[in-house]
Enzyme design. Structure first.
Site, PDB file in Angstrom:
ATOM      1  N   ASP A 143       1.055  -1.173  -0.061  1.00 21.11           N
ATOM      2  CA  ASP A 143       0.563  -0.176  -0.199  1.00 21.11           C
ATOM      3  C   ASP A 143       0.908   1.073   0.421  1.00 21.11           C
ATOM      4  OD1 ASP A 143      -2.519   0.707  -0.390  1.00 21.11           O
ATOM      5  OD2 ASP A 143      -2.622   1.807   1.975  1.00 21.11           O
ATOM      6  N   ASP A 154      -8.843  -1.613   2.607  1.00 16.07           N
ATOM      7  CA  ASP A 154      -8.992  -0.969   4.354  1.00 16.07           C
ATOM      8  C   ASP A 154     -10.012  -1.546   4.919  1.00 16.07           C
ATOM      9  OD1 ASP A 154      -6.786   0.515   3.024  1.00 16.07           O
ATOM     10  OD2 ASP A 154      -8.464   1.812   2.308  1.00 16.07           O
TER      11      ASP A 154
END
Length: 533
Positions: free
Chosen positions: A348, A426
């Site tokens: 990420d 997420d």
């Protein structure tokens, strides 16, 4: 103390959350008819009234000259009026100074190009401007002429926009509830499976459940490598692969929605009903549910580019997709959880923060893929806005985001809807750890669900810190940068304090042999092992 610090940060942010928005409103009226239009301005150069009642009203006129000088303009025609001129040939500041010299009270520059707030490197020139200066769409002025003719009265005002929008609270609620429900569902399925049988029966139940277990570090590395490869492929072949992902999401989300609704109805004890055709039995409840879920998915696919309301269906399908993913993908141990979450954290951060140094437009690969080819036109740092001058053809985007429109701008949205967004990853990535904690509670027969609840609280705090960091920095944040440490450290701390860190780290002794893909024989298991379904 940690909670107090977080609440303190949020309180300070709320108290200082009023900002002067670069989007403003042009209110045009004539008699009883009135209408609002989008304009953009640089509030530091030409501040506008914050309310409609506080704005001064002036007659609105348009002149044919570009107003780079005063030649050909009758001062009596523009004196005391709000003036509209076309964009081009000279700077905004030059036009404003000429309009000001001629006695105009306001200058609106009609544009056929993207509207960007006026800015300049020549501070001295702009410091001489005393009248409001803003840009508007030329198409909006043409529409105003058709509605009002030449008798137009104009007011300019810029209502302050809260830096913290209520949509952030809605997004926080969606993410936390989804993670908690997904983890609870995974634990409930584990308990049901364990109660249904032992030994070989459990293994058979697991095989029939459709759940997938990640039990090998090698498989985790392969899984993350595939994700990296897919992201890079999407970046280079976006226009082709976007439709593949839309089709996959439509099918997968419909199945996930069916699974969620069916589980709820089963829990409520809703009768399924059945009928037989040619010796084949069909469930009435399943047929009705399948029809509803497929219909919702088809409606989303057909209207997916409609901003005004389709986000509701996308979020519904996204929640179902995340719930089903969290319940289906099972991590076998905290060791596997740590490896997977750590790798995805690096993934990420790299694709958000590092890749902008290598891309041509300076936009990260993650943002480019998530928001589509027009990602470079999004807000940068919360300071600059770009408003299209003409209606834009909707760009296809991959359905990987939860979206909630800014509720503070719900009645305006003249310059285009603004959304708070959160990636499915997420929710899913920390959700897999929450699900493991929930199953571990089942394995150790924890009635207080200490691991599950502590991990959910850690996720909530991580999300709050993520949003606080986003608001304070004025830019989007890779949420896993905060969520992974919060959830991993909290879970490990709870296990350490309870003296169960070894068992928590290794999970159970249920493994799968690479060669045979069969569970280890009972003789190879420890006597005190707990065998999951």
């Amino acid at each position: 103390m940690d909670k107090a610090a977080i609440y303190g940060i949020l309180l300070v942010t709320v108290l200082t959350s009023q900002i002067n928005c670069q989007e403003a409103i042009l209110h045009i009226s004539s008699g009883s008819t009135e209408q609002d239009f989008c304009i953009v301005n640089n509030n530091s150069w030409t501040p506008l009234s914050k309310t409609l009642d506080g704005a001064v009203q002036y007659p609105l006129v348009m002149i044919s000259t570009l107003l780079c000088d005063s030649s050909g303009v009758d001062p009596a025609m523009v004196n005391g009026k709000a003036l509209v001129v076309m964009r081009g040939d000279c700077t905004f500041s030059q036009k404003a100074l000429v309009a000001q010299m001629l006695g105009a009270t306001t200058l609106l520059i009609a544009s056929n190009k993207t509207l960007v707030p006026p800015s300049t490197n020549n501070t001295q020139e702009y410091s001489q401007i005393r009248i409001p200066l803003a840009l508007m769409r030329y198409m909006d002025f043409l529409e105003a002429q058709q509605i009002f003719g030449n008798e137009m009265q104009a007011k300019l005002y810029a209502p302050p926009s809260p830096k913290i929008d209520a949509s952030i609270g809605v997004m926080l609620l969606i993410s936390v509830v989804t993670v908690a429900l997904g983890g609870y569902w995974s634990g409930a399925c584990e308990r049901e499976c364990l109660n249904s049988g032992t030994g070989g029966e459990s293994v058979g139940n697991k095989a029939n459940s459709g759940d997938v277990s990640l039990y090998s570090p090698l498989k985790v590395f392969i899984f993350v490598a595939i994700m990296c490869g897919m992201l890079i492929l999407m970046y280079y072949f976006y226009n082709i692969l976007v439709y593949v992902f839309i089709a996959i999401f439509s099918l997968a989300s419909a199945i996930a929605l069916f699974s969620c609704f069916d589980a709820v109805l089963e829990k409520l004890g809703c009768p399924s009903g059945s009928f037989t055709i040619s010796n084949h039995s069909f469930s009435v409840r399943s047929l009705i549910l399948a029809s509803v879920c497929i219909s919702i998915s088809v409606v989303w696919a057909f209207y997916r580019n409609e901003d005004r309301w389709i986000w509701i269906l996308q979020d519904l399908l996204g929640i179902a997709f995340c719930l089903n993913f969290i319940k289906t993908i099972q991590l076998s141990s905290f060791k596997i959880c740590t490896i997977l979450l750590s790798l995805l954290l690096v993934y990420d951060v790299f694709f958000v923060f590092i890749t902008p140094f290598f891309t041509k437009n300076g936009v990260s690969i993650m943002v480019q893929v998530a928001l589509g080819p027009d990602a470079s036109g999004q807000r940068t740092g919360g300071d600059t806005v770009e408003v299209p001058a003409w209606p834009q053809t909707s760009t296809e985007t991959i359905p990987v985001l939860m979206r909630v429109p800014w509720l503070s701008a719900w009645t305006q949205n003249l310059c285009g809807m603004q959304f708070s967004i959160l990636g499915y990853g997420d929710i899913i990535v920390p959700g897999l750890l929450v699900a493991y904690c929930s199953r571990f509670d089942v394995w150790i027969n924890s009635t207080k669900k200490i691991y599950f609840l502590s991990c959910c609280i850690a996720y909530l705090l991580g999300m709050m810190v993520t949003f606080a960091a986003m608001l304070l920095s004025g830019m989007g944040q890779p949420a896993l940068l905060y969520l992974v440490p919060f959830t991993l450290i909290t879970s490990a701390t709870v296990a350490g304090c309870r003296g169960e860190i070894k068992q928590f780290w290794t999970g159970t002794s249920y493994e799968v042999l690479e060669s045979s893909q069969e569970p280890l024989s009972p003789e190879m298991r420890t006597d005190n092992s707990v065998e999951p379904c």
